[in-house]
Design an enzyme around this catalytic site. Structure first.
Site, short mmCIF file in Angstrom:
data_model
loop_
_atom_site.label_atom_id
_atom_site.label_comp_id
_atom_site.label_asym_id
_atom_site.label_seq_id
_atom_site.Cartn_x
_atom_site.Cartn_y
_atom_site.Cartn_z
N LYS A 202 0.46 -1.09 -0.27
CA LYS A 202 -0.24 0.00 -0.08
C LYS A 202 0.85 0.90 -0.09
O LYS A 202 1.42 1.57 1.19
CB LYS A 202 -0.79 -0.52 1.83
CG LYS A 202 -1.81 1.44 1.51
CD LYS A 202 -2.86 1.38 2.61
CE LYS A 202 -1.53 2.39 2.94
NZ LYS A 202 -1.72 4.10 2.33
N CYS A 311 12.67 9.92 9.96
CA CYS A 311 12.85 9.93 11.35
C CYS A 311 13.88 9.20 12.37
O CYS A 311 14.02 9.66 13.28
CB CYS A 311 12.46 8.01 11.11
SG CYS A 311 13.10 6.56 9.48
#
Length: 508
Positions: A202, A311
């Site tokens: 996805k 991140c």
């Protein structure tokens, strides 16, 4: 007061003919090697540098998610499941070559999708995505078990042999973020396929387009039907349905810690395996004997690279009191030289934030920092034009426990904390919920190793920040995640071990 700093001076070029053809084409899902139109919600894809809608993508429906999972499960028992490790490796190597051949187009689409500077986007394709596929292609022929003679005290007169077998974990639901789609897709796709798993990917709704180019290359490389499937969708519906899907065996997710918690909760239905690479608040620790000519640019880019939307960003700068002013002023001066603008401008170093919402979030954190008493040594908002631009910011006089020191901003905001002793800085460094990356800067090798060992992060650099390679495991401790990506450890997460005990008969 916000100031306009270092705007890109080169005008951005227009998208290439190849990129325009792609953007203007139909955007579809890949299910079992068939391109199909999405039946779910429409997703408007924005170029964050220009505030323009560049494509419309239709999400998958829940029925289409089921079809993709069914195709992936059928492939496990079909042509893909029968393929040897050698042939999987050859296929992944061919895919890597195609990534190299199309790196300019894929990089350009990434830039249009999420705003990254074009040179950075192309580098992600060539030096991260393609290299990951080559690295894991080599592992496909090296997945082996073990054998040993167990000590069965309850059956002392029988001779046994135990053989272990490493099998693919099954159908993998891969959910990737928007900040570096080629690298994030490769981090999930390459080790999963090398292990013999099948994948339902996805894409991120904010940057879904690169996934379609990967799907097209999968077909061009000759990938068997159903081994790799591509769907679009929002996290709150299609992503949530994947996490709860009874026929998905593992979720591999990169994204926020908050969403990671939701995935863990949803995965309890069939107790699927979960790997999570989540948020961070990584430290950069600078001791008085460090090489400041190296520290200052490295500390700036550890935070500001990708406009802080990464991140592993070194967003907490811990500087010894003896050199605090020298380092913070040096970082601020360096940051003022960084060109901010459209990723298609040749001199852009920092692109836009991904969305107006993210820009508002970062501005809110900057206001919080000032309200908590932090001092803005550098506070730069690029406000001209339609894009979601913010220049780098640096706050000094930050103390442990401030929200700006504890919480992930995901923007170009660096906070500087003064320290005077090694023991105290270790306590402060480990004083957040996160533990993803970090770095230690000193010429004293003994101190460097001693401090690095005590930093509770999945990766720590010495005189370098976030030194990543295909071979080097990467992942988080505490609320920065579960499991590891890259390296052999990245492959292990897609394998399960079966022990086969063989009765050899009475001992002679």
């Amino acid at each position: 007061m916000a100031t306009l700093i270092s705007p890109a001076s080169a005008p951005p070029r227009e998208p290439s003919a190849a990129a325009r053809v792609f953007l203007e084409g139909s955007h579809r899902l890949l299910i079992g090697n068939d391109w199909v139109a999405g039946e779910g919600r429409s997703i408007a894809v924005e170029n964050p540098a220009r505030g323009e809608i560049i494509a419309e993508v239709r999400a998958a429906s829940l029925d289409q998610l089921d079809q993709a999972v069914s195709a992936a499960r059928s492939a496990l028992h079909g042509d893909w499941g029968r393929m040897s490790g050698r042939d999987r490796g050859v296929l992944l190597s061919r895919f890597a070559d195609l990534l190299d051949e199309r790196a300019e187009l894929i990089g350009e689409v990434m830039t249009l999708d999420n705003g990254s500077p074009l040179t950075s986007s192309t580098m992600v394709v060539r030096h991260l995505a393609a290299e990951l596929f080559r690295y894991y292609a080599g592992w496909a022929t090296k997945i082996t078990g073990d054998s040993f003679q167990p000590s069965l005290t309850a059956r002392p007169n029988l001779d046994f042999l135990v053989a272990t077998v490493r099998d693919p974990i099954g159908v993998v639901g891969a959910i990737v973020p928007w900040n570096a789609p080629p690298g994030m897709i490769a981090l999930k796709m390459a080790p999963a396929l090398a292990a013999g798993c099948t994948v339902v990917l996805k894409t991120a709704e904010l940057a879904p387009l690169v996934g379609e180019l990967f799907a097209a290359l999968w077909l061009e490389a000759g990938g068997p039907a159903g081994a790799f499937n591509l769907i679009h969708g929002h996290g709150e519906d299609i992503g949530a349905a994947m996490a709860a899907h009874p026929h998905i065996d593992k979720i591999a997710f990169t994204g926020s810690t908050a969403v990671g918690r939701k995935i863990v909760e949803a995965a309890t239905g069939n107790l699927k395996k979960v790997s999570l690479e989540l948020g961070g608040k990584s430290p950069v620790i600078v001791f008085p004997d460090a090489d400041l000519d190296a520290v200052i640019p490295a500390a700036a880019m550890a935070c500001y690279l990708s406009t802080g939307q990464q991140c592993m960003a070194g967003s907490r700068l811990f500087v010894h009191a003896d050199i605090y002013d020298q380092v913070t002023e040096g970082v601020a001066a360096y940051a003022r030289t960084l060109k901010v603008g459209d990723g298609l401008a040749s001199d852009t170093v920092l692109g836009p934030l991904i969305s107006a919402r993210q820009k508002a979030r970062v501005l809110e954190y900057m206001a919080i920092a000032k309200a908590e008493g932090a001092i803005p040594l550098l506070e730069s908002e690029l406000i001209d034009g339609p894009g979601h631009f913010l220049g780098p910011a640096l706050f000094t006089d930050v103390t442990a426990g401030m929200r700006i020191e504890q919480e992930e901003v995901f923007g170009p905001v660096l906070v500087a904390i003064r320290f005077s002793d090694e023991e105290g800085v270790i306590d402060a460094v480990n004083g957040t919920a996160y533990g993803l990356s970090g770095s230690v800067w000193t010429r004293d090798v003994t101190r460097a190793l001693r401090v690095a060992k005590r930093v509770d992060s999945g990766q720590v650099g010495i005189n370098i920040h976030a030194a990543m390679s295909a071979e080097t495991p990467f992942g988080g401790n505490r609320q920065s995640g579960w499991g590891r990506e890259f390296g052999r450890e990245g492959l292990d997460g897609y394998l399960k071990t079966k022990a086969i005990s063989i009765n050899l008969g009475p001992k002679l």
